[in-house]
Design a protein around this motif. Structure first.
Motif, PDB file in Angstrom:
ATOM      1  N   LEU A  64      13.066  40.982  -6.258  1.00  0.00           N
ATOM      2  CA  LEU A  64      12.983  42.371  -6.120  1.00  0.00           C
ATOM      3  C   LEU A  64      12.607  42.658  -4.384  1.00  0.00           C
ATOM      4  O   LEU A  64      11.926  41.737  -3.944  1.00  0.00           O
ATOM      5  CB  LEU A  64      11.793  42.813  -6.787  1.00  0.00           C
ATOM      6  N   SER A  65      13.027  43.866  -4.239  1.00  0.00           N
ATOM      7  CA  SER A  65      12.503  44.079  -2.651  1.00  0.00           C
ATOM      8  C   SER A  65      13.043  43.300  -1.681  1.00  0.00           C
ATOM      9  O   SER A  65      12.234  42.793  -0.925  1.00  0.00           O
ATOM     10  CB  SER A  65      10.805  44.469  -2.445  1.00  0.00           C
ATOM     11  N   HIS A  66      14.380  43.205  -1.727  1.00  0.00           N
ATOM     12  CA  HIS A  66      14.966  42.337  -0.614  1.00  0.00           C
ATOM     13  C   HIS A  66      15.881  43.083   0.473  1.00  0.00           C
ATOM     14  O   HIS A  66      16.120  44.141   0.071  1.00  0.00           O
ATOM     15  CB  HIS A  66      15.638  41.424  -1.476  1.00  0.00           C
ATOM     16  N   ASN A  67      16.143  42.299   1.406  1.00  0.00           N
ATOM     17  CA  ASN A  67      17.112  42.898   2.335  1.00  0.00           C
ATOM     18  C   ASN A  67      18.437  42.444   2.344  1.00  0.00           C
ATOM     19  O   ASN A  67      19.375  42.618   3.332  1.00  0.00           O
ATOM     20  CB  ASN A  67      16.390  43.152   3.731  1.00  0.00           C
ATOM     21  N   CYS A  68      18.979  41.746   1.186  1.00  0.00           N
ATOM     22  CA  CYS A  68      20.270  41.007   1.387  1.00  0.00           C
ATOM     23  C   CYS A  68      21.205  42.075   1.221  1.00  0.00           C
ATOM     24  O   CYS A  68      21.177  43.043   0.215  1.00  0.00           O
ATOM     25  CB  CYS A  68      20.226  40.146   0.176  1.00  0.00           C
ATOM     26  N   THR A  69      22.558  41.715   1.771  1.00  0.00           N
ATOM     27  CA  THR A  69      23.576  42.539   1.664  1.00  0.00           C
ATOM     28  C   THR A  69      24.551  42.383   0.645  1.00  0.00           C
ATOM     29  O   THR A  69      24.289  41.269  -0.261  1.00  0.00           O
ATOM     30  CB  THR A  69      24.563  42.472   3.043  1.00  0.00           C
ATOM     31  N   SER A  99      18.159  45.436  -7.096  1.00  0.00           N
ATOM     32  CA  SER A  99      17.606  43.969  -7.415  1.00  0.00           C
ATOM     33  C   SER A  99      18.796  43.110  -7.453  1.00  0.00           C
ATOM     34  O   SER A  99      19.989  43.338  -7.609  1.00  0.00           O
ATOM     35  CB  SER A  99      16.980  44.161  -9.023  1.00  0.00           C
ATOM     36  N   LEU A 100      18.325  41.676  -7.171  1.00  0.00           N
ATOM     37  CA  LEU A 100      19.176  40.498  -7.802  1.00  0.00           C
ATOM     38  C   LEU A 100      18.701  39.859  -8.898  1.00  0.00           C
ATOM     39  O   LEU A 100      17.503  39.560  -9.107  1.00  0.00           O
ATOM     40  CB  LEU A 100      19.136  39.554  -6.473  1.00  0.00           C
ATOM     41  N   ILE A 101      19.731  39.593 -10.060  1.00  0.00           N
ATOM     42  CA  ILE A 101      19.327  39.178 -11.508  1.00  0.00           C
ATOM     43  C   ILE A 101      20.318  38.202 -11.832  1.00  0.00           C
ATOM     44  O   ILE A 101      21.434  38.070 -11.360  1.00  0.00           O
ATOM     45  CB  ILE A 101      19.095  40.399 -12.152  1.00  0.00           C
ATOM     46  N   VAL A 102      19.556  37.012 -12.455  1.00  0.00           N
ATOM     47  CA  VAL A 102      20.513  36.088 -13.179  1.00  0.00           C
ATOM     48  C   VAL A 102      19.888  35.645 -14.397  1.00  0.00           C
ATOM     49  O   VAL A 102      18.559  35.438 -14.546  1.00  0.00           O
ATOM     50  CB  VAL A 102      20.731  34.863 -12.317  1.00  0.00           C
ATOM     51  N   SER A 103      20.630  35.595 -15.610  1.00  0.00           N
ATOM     52  CA  SER A 103      20.042  35.207 -16.945  1.00  0.00           C
ATOM     53  C   SER A 103      20.923  33.893 -17.462  1.00  0.00           C
ATOM     54  O   SER A 103      22.183  33.798 -16.922  1.00  0.00           O
ATOM     55  CB  SER A 103      20.144  36.123 -17.859  1.00  0.00           C
ATOM     56  N   PHE A 104      20.267  33.108 -17.977  1.00  0.00           N
ATOM     57  CA  PHE A 104      21.088  31.863 -18.420  1.00  0.00           C
ATOM     58  C   PHE A 104      20.349  31.165 -19.669  1.00  0.00           C
ATOM     59  O   PHE A 104      19.008  31.780 -20.119  1.00  0.00           O
ATOM     60  CB  PHE A 104      21.183  30.612 -17.356  1.00  0.00           C
ATOM     61  N   THR A 105      21.031  30.289 -20.371  1.00  0.00           N
ATOM     62  CA  THR A 105      20.487  29.599 -21.299  1.00  0.00           C
ATOM     63  C   THR A 105      19.046  28.972 -21.061  1.00  0.00           C
ATOM     64  O   THR A 105      18.993  28.305 -19.952  1.00  0.00           O
ATOM     65  CB  THR A 105      21.139  28.477 -21.983  1.00  0.00           C
ATOM     66  N   TRP A 208      18.116  48.291 -20.803  1.00  0.00           N
ATOM     67  CA  TRP A 208      19.566  47.839 -21.514  1.00  0.00           C
ATOM     68  C   TRP A 208      19.815  46.514 -20.840  1.00  0.00           C
ATOM     69  O   TRP A 208      20.387  46.427 -19.906  1.00  0.00           O
ATOM     70  CB  TRP A 208      20.426  48.735 -21.457  1.00  0.00           C
ATOM     71  N   GLU A 209      19.291  45.244 -21.243  1.00  0.00           N
ATOM     72  CA  GLU A 209      19.781  43.932 -20.447  1.00  0.00           C
ATOM     73  C   GLU A 209      21.352  43.868 -20.461  1.00  0.00           C
ATOM     74  O   GLU A 209      21.348  42.940 -19.390  1.00  0.00           O
ATOM     75  CB  GLU A 209      18.718  42.843 -20.994  1.00  0.00           C
ATOM     76  N   ASP A 210      21.939  44.285 -21.330  1.00  0.00           N
ATOM     77  CA  ASP A 210      23.180  43.952 -20.929  1.00  0.00           C
ATOM     78  C   ASP A 210      24.268  44.997 -20.418  1.00  0.00           C
ATOM     79  O   ASP A 210      25.410  45.050 -20.417  1.00  0.00           O
ATOM     80  CB  ASP A 210      24.041  43.565 -22.368  1.00  0.00           C
ATOM     81  N   ASP A 211      23.473  45.987 -19.981  1.00  0.00           N
ATOM     82  CA  ASP A 211      23.968  47.117 -19.242  1.00  0.00           C
ATOM     83  C   ASP A 211      23.183  47.674 -18.127  1.00  0.00           C
ATOM     84  O   ASP A 211      22.708  48.891 -17.920  1.00  0.00           O
ATOM     85  CB  ASP A 211      24.242  48.496 -20.148  1.00  0.00           C
ATOM     86  N   LEU A 212      22.698  46.558 -17.146  1.00  0.00           N
ATOM     87  CA  LEU A 212      22.122  46.933 -15.849  1.00  0.00           C
ATOM     88  C   LEU A 212      22.750  47.870 -15.079  1.00  0.00           C
ATOM     89  O   LEU A 212      21.949  48.431 -14.047  1.00  0.00           O
ATOM     90  CB  LEU A 212      21.700  45.710 -15.511  1.00  0.00           C
ATOM     91  N   ASP A 213      23.989  48.038 -15.101  1.00  0.00           N
ATOM     92  CA  ASP A 213      24.397  49.277 -14.272  1.00  0.00           C
ATOM     93  C   ASP A 213      24.295  50.759 -14.823  1.00  0.00           C
ATOM     94  O   ASP A 213      24.488  51.655 -14.023  1.00  0.00           O
ATOM     95  CB  ASP A 213      26.066  49.117 -14.212  1.00  0.00           C
ATOM     96  N   VAL A 214      23.690  50.873 -15.902  1.00  0.00           N
ATOM     97  CA  VAL A 214      23.428  52.093 -16.374  1.00  0.00           C
ATOM     98  C   VAL A 214      21.944  52.372 -16.094  1.00  0.00           C
ATOM     99  O   VAL A 214      21.658  53.445 -15.377  1.00  0.00           O
ATOM    100  CB  VAL A 214      23.335  52.041 -18.070  1.00  0.00           C
ATOM    101  N   GLU A 215      21.041  51.384 -16.253  1.00  0.00           N
ATOM    102  CA  GLU A 215      19.807  51.741 -15.670  1.00  0.00           C
ATOM    103  C   GLU A 215      19.175  50.351 -15.322  1.00  0.00           C
ATOM    104  O   GLU A 215      19.046  49.215 -15.974  1.00  0.00           O
ATOM    105  CB  GLU A 215      18.672  52.026 -16.886  1.00  0.00           C
ATOM    106  N   GLU A 216      18.990  50.126 -14.006  1.00  0.00           N
ATOM    107  CA  GLU A 216      18.622  48.925 -13.047  1.00  0.00           C
ATOM    108  C   GLU A 216      17.386  48.418 -13.717  1.00  0.00           C
ATOM    109  O   GLU A 216      16.474  49.136 -14.147  1.00  0.00           O
ATOM    110  CB  GLU A 216      18.814  49.104 -11.823  1.00  0.00           C
TER     111      GLU A 216
END
Length: 248
Positions: A64-69, A99-105, A208-216
Motif C-alpha cells: 500500500l501507499s507506493h509509487n510504483c508505475t 494497491s499491489l496484491i498477490v494471493s497464493f496457496t 470482493w476478493e475475487d473482483d478487486l477491479d470493482v472495489e479495490e
C-alpha cells in the motif's frame, strides 16, 4: 452472497532489510508503523529488494501507499534458505487500484522477499508505506445489500447571495456489511480479529476478493464494537454487522 470477503490483519512482518535504502526513510520503521504516510524509500528504482528474515506462514501479500508505475515488475519470493537462484515460491503482484496484491496457496518459509524493477519510473527511488504478509481471515457470506460510502470532511459554506465557498479536505470510504449466518466457529475467529484490532488498529479489507477491479483493497478500521445477535433457531448461528472507515 456469491463473493468472498477477506480481512488482512495478522501481519507477520517483523525483521526487515533493504539492500540500499535512503537513510532518512528507513523501511524498518516505516513498514512497522500503521500510518500509510510514513514511507520507506530506496535510492533507485531498478532491481530493488526488500527482505523479511522471519519464518512466516502466508497466503496474501499487499503493498500500500507506493509509487510504483503500472509497468513495474513486482515479485514475491519465499524460500527456506537465504538463496534466491531458484526460490520455492515466486509470485507476481497484480495492480488493484492504488494497491499491489498477490494471493497464493498458504505456505511457510524462513525467508521472504519482494523484488521491484521499475525502470520507467522517474522518481529517485521506490516509496512504500505499508506491506502486509500473512494469512487472510475468511469472512462468512454477507447480505447482497451493502453500504459503501464515499465520504468527505471538506467544509462548504454558502454566502447570503448564494455563492458556494469550500475548503477541500480528505475524501475517504466507509462500509457497512451484514453477515446473516455466522457459525460458532466463524464467530470465534472474528472474536480473535476483534481482540487484536479493537477500533484502533488498521487492517486491509477485500470486500470482493475475487473482483478487486470493482472495489479495490481498503485500508480501514472498525468504527463500532461488535454486536452479536443469536438467531432464533436451534444451534449456534449468529448475525453480525461490521462498520469500517478508511484510514491513511
Amino acid at each position: 452472497c456469491g463473493h468472498t470477503m477477506k480481512i488482512l490483519y495478522d501481519n507477520k512482518i517483523a525483521e526487515i532489510s533493504v539492500e540500499v535504502e535512503n537513510p532518512d526513510y528507513p523501511f524498518s520503521s516505516a513498514l512497522l508503523d500503521p500510518r500509510l504516510t510514513r514511507v520507506g524509500k530506496t535510492i533507485d528504482v531498478e532491481d530493488q529488494v526488500i527482505k523479511f528474515s522471519d519464518t512466516i506462514t502466508a497466503d496474501y501479500c499487499v503493498i500500500l501507499s507506493h509509487n510504483c508505475t503500472a509497468s513495474a515488475t513486482v515479485t514475491l519470493e519465499g524460500n527456506d534458505t537465504d538463496s534466491w537462484d531458484t526460490p520455492s515460491l515466486q509470485e507476481s503482484f497484480s495492480i488493484a487500484g492504488d494497491s499491489l496484491i498477490v494471493s497464493f496457496t498458504s505456505a511457510e518459509y524462513d525467508y521472504w522477499r519482494i523484488t521491484i524493477d521499475d525502470p520507467t519510473n522517474t522518481a529517485t527511488g521506490i516509496e512504500i508505506g505499508y506491506i502486509f504478509l500473512g494469512t487472510a481471515l475468511d469472512m462468512p457470506g454477507f447480505n447482497r445489500p451493502k453500504k459503501i460510502e464515499h465520504k468527505s470532511n471538506s467544509l462548504a459554506q454558502k454566502s447570503t447571495s448564494g455563492q458556494l465557498y469550500g475548503d477541500r479536505r480528505l475524501k475517504y470510504k466507509a462500509a457497512e456489511i451484514t453477515f446473516p449466518d455466522v457459525s460458532e466457529t466463524q464467530r470465534q475467529l472474528i472474536k480473535t480479529f476483534w481482540d487484536t484490532v479493537d477500533v484502533v488498529q488498521p487492517f486491509t479489507l477485500l470486500i470482493w476478493e475475487d473482483d478487486l477491479d470493482v472495489e479495490e483493497p481498503i485500508y480501514c478500521s472498525l468504527t463500532k464494537e461488535l454486536l452479536w445477535e443469536q438467531q432464533d433457531i436451534e444451534g449456534l448461528t449468529w448475525t453480525l454487522t461490521l462498520e469500517f472507515e478508511e484510514v491513511f
